[in-house]
Design an enzyme around this catalytic site. Structure first.
Site, mmCIF file in Angstrom:
data_model
loop_
_atom_site.group_PDB
_atom_site.id
_atom_site.type_symbol
_atom_site.label_atom_id
_atom_site.label_comp_id
_atom_site.label_asym_id
_atom_site.label_seq_id
_atom_site.Cartn_x
_atom_site.Cartn_y
_atom_site.Cartn_z
ATOM 1 N N HIS A 55 38.532 107.380 -20.390
ATOM 2 C CA HIS A 55 39.696 106.690 -20.994
ATOM 3 C C HIS A 55 39.897 107.137 -22.431
ATOM 4 C CE1 HIS A 55 42.337 102.925 -21.246
ATOM 5 N NE2 HIS A 55 42.420 103.500 -22.433
ATOM 6 N N HIS A 57 43.181 108.648 -25.337
ATOM 7 C CA HIS A 57 44.614 108.925 -25.580
ATOM 8 C C HIS A 57 44.716 110.228 -26.365
ATOM 9 C CE1 HIS A 57 46.143 104.850 -24.401
ATOM 10 N NE2 HIS A 57 44.847 104.580 -24.561
ATOM 11 N N GLN A 150 53.275 102.499 -22.783
ATOM 12 C CA GLN A 150 52.759 101.845 -23.994
ATOM 13 C C GLN A 150 53.582 100.613 -24.419
ATOM 14 O OE1 GLN A 150 50.229 103.204 -26.898
ATOM 15 N NE2 GLN A 150 50.450 100.982 -26.926
ATOM 16 N N HIS A 208 45.939 99.471 -18.248
ATOM 17 C CA HIS A 208 45.439 98.765 -19.433
ATOM 18 C C HIS A 208 45.646 97.284 -19.125
ATOM 19 C CE1 HIS A 208 45.627 102.571 -21.554
ATOM 20 N NE2 HIS A 208 45.203 102.025 -22.666
ATOM 21 N N GLU A 211 44.037 93.529 -22.467
ATOM 22 C CA GLU A 211 43.387 94.025 -23.693
ATOM 23 C C GLU A 211 43.754 93.095 -24.837
ATOM 24 O OE1 GLU A 211 44.473 97.928 -25.106
ATOM 25 O OE2 GLU A 211 42.875 97.928 -26.609
ATOM 26 N N ASP A 307 38.589 105.562 -25.752
ATOM 27 C CA ASP A 307 39.928 105.036 -25.978
ATOM 28 C C ASP A 307 40.602 105.823 -27.121
ATOM 29 O OD1 ASP A 307 42.086 103.476 -25.375
ATOM 30 O OD2 ASP A 307 41.467 101.750 -26.575
ATOM 31 N N TRP A 313 44.096 103.524 -34.513
ATOM 32 C CA TRP A 313 43.327 102.368 -34.054
ATOM 33 C C TRP A 313 41.830 102.500 -34.311
ATOM 34 C CZ3 TRP A 313 47.464 104.507 -31.425
ATOM 35 C CH2 TRP A 313 48.602 103.694 -31.356
HETATM 36 FE FE FE2 Z 1 43.737 102.803 -24.077
#
Ligand code: FE2
Length: 420
Positions: A55, A57, A150, A208, A211, A307, A313
């Site tokens: 996982h 991005h 997203q 997702h 979360e 992630d 993030w």
């Molecule tokens: Fe993610």
């Protein structure tokens, strides 16, 4: 004569030689007598199948600090920064960053990567660039792309059409983000829509899901119900599910039974979950991570991902998969001898199941995709965040690393208990 022999590798409790021919693991046995085009002395190092990133991005990676750093550390400041950075997203920009990260990962033995690509963009800039990257790296890395809405599938203009178009363009997996849809009802509908799309296009699912720390976020139960109804369980993955860490136990125990029945896969992202969740708590602060240990104890398949790597993030990361495994040991209380080893499996074998990989593993007849880790076993690899010293792809050595060597007052210190 073999193409390559790795001599003295540690596989389970044994020290064995591995003979490679035509890119395939031809023989595994003690003391292979024949020679090879190239022979490598493993010196008792652990041999493992490649690490797997289940996982990440790749469209946002390596943008930390652009146009500014995330000062609050929250998910929402991250989203605001990304919406600014997204305005100058180009094909070349995504290709350069994604390729750099994949190179870092391959150098550390990560040869399979599942990335999410934001498809709430009518231009599909990220997705199209990642489809190009997938082809470009095919010789040394295997990339799966999830069509990830997203900004929502039902709450974003033409979200479902964009998902459909992304799958037609070549996205491998159907994504979703039910907890970010505008209402609970839209969230439930979006999960069902992900399953409809997956059945129609014959693709796996990776959503997702939940979360958030909100204990009322209960889309995981909808995923389980849909997986049971369709019988798609082993092709379905629930990513994050951090709210599961905040559910009331009475509900969590009931849910666990349904999850076992569904047979779905889980991906936790311990580095990012423990960083982004709990931000609205004072003290005690929640860990904000799904029930990794209990899912594992109940026989469900759990893998671990990063992630985010150096993006709005999460500012840190190298792509090496022992880092999330090491964090899982701490954040999920996986400290027993067996549990630490299980965390290694969560970035190798379990992740292979999540990604639906075939012919994965150190076994005769499988492709010679092998990594040597500078440790005698999986437990010690995690303890010392050990270096990956050698990576082979189809029998070719593609990466070599010299582990650091320390001398204290003239004598080598190797950080093993009972060293001379
Ligand atoms: Fe993610």
């Amino acid at each position: 004569m073999y193409q390559l022999i790795l001599r003295g590798t540690r596989l389970g409790d044994e020290v064995l030689d591995i003979g490679v021919q035509d890119g395939t693991i031809a023989r595994i046995s003690a003391g292979i007598e024949e020679g090879a085009g190239r022979e490598i002395e493993a010196q008792g190092r652990l041999v493992s199948p490649p690490f797997i990133e289940s996982h990440v991005h790749l469209d946002t990676t390596l943008t930390a600090g652009e146009p500014r750093w995330n000062e609050s550390g929250t998910l929402f400041e991250g989203i605001r920064i990304w919406s600014e950075r997204k305005k100058r997203l180009t094909r070349e920009d995504v290709i350069a960053r994604a390729t750099q990260l994949l190179r870092w990962q391959a150098a550390q033995g990560v040869l399979h990567v599942r990335t999410h690509a934001d498809v709430t963009d009518p231009e599909f800039t990220g997705l199209k660039a990642l489809l190009e990257v997938k082809e470009k790296v095919r010789g040394w890395a295997d990339v799966q792309i999830v069509a990830f809405p997203q900004e929502g599938m039902l709450s974003f203009p033409k979200g479902v059409e964009l998902m459909e178009e992304a799958l037609k363009l070549g996205a491998d997996v159907v994504g979703g983000i039910p907890h970010y849809e505008h209402t609970r009802e839209l969230g439930v509908e979006s999960v069902k829509e992900s399953f409809r799309l997956a059945e129609k296009h014959d693709r796996p699912i990776d959503i997702h899901c939940d979360e958030t720390d909100d204990p009322e976020s209960r889309f995981l139960e909808v995923m389980a119900a849909e997986a049971i109804r369709t019988g798609m369980g082993e092709r379905v993955t629930a990513s994050h599910t951090t709210a599961f860490g905040s559910y009331d136990n009475a509900y969590a125990f009931k849910l666990m039974g349904f999850l076992v029945k569904s047979g779905i896969n889980f991906v936790a992202n311990p580095l990012i979950n423990i960083t982004l969740q709990g931000r609205y708590d004072t003290y005690p602060k929640r860990r904000g991570i799904t029930r990794v240990k209990e899912l594992w104890q109940n026989g469900l398949n759990v893998s671990l991902g990063y992630d985010d790597i150096m993006d709005p993030w999460y500012p840190l990361g190298t792509g090496g998969m022992l880092q999330p495994a090491h964090m899982a040991v701490h954040a999920c209380h996986m400290t027993s001898r067996k549990e630490v080893t299980a965390c290694f499996d969560m970035v190798t074998e379990n992740a292979a199941r999540t990604l639906g990989l075939k012919a994965y593993g150190v076994a005769e007849g499988n492709p010679a995709n092998l990594v040597l880790v500078d440790a005698p076993d999986r437990w010690d690899a995690i303890r010392r965040l050990a270096a990956t010293t050698l990576v082979t792809k189809d029998g070719e050595v593609i990466s070599e690393t010299s582990p650091a060597q320390t001398r204290l007052m003239g004598e080598i210190v190797d950080f093993r208990r009972g060293e001379e």
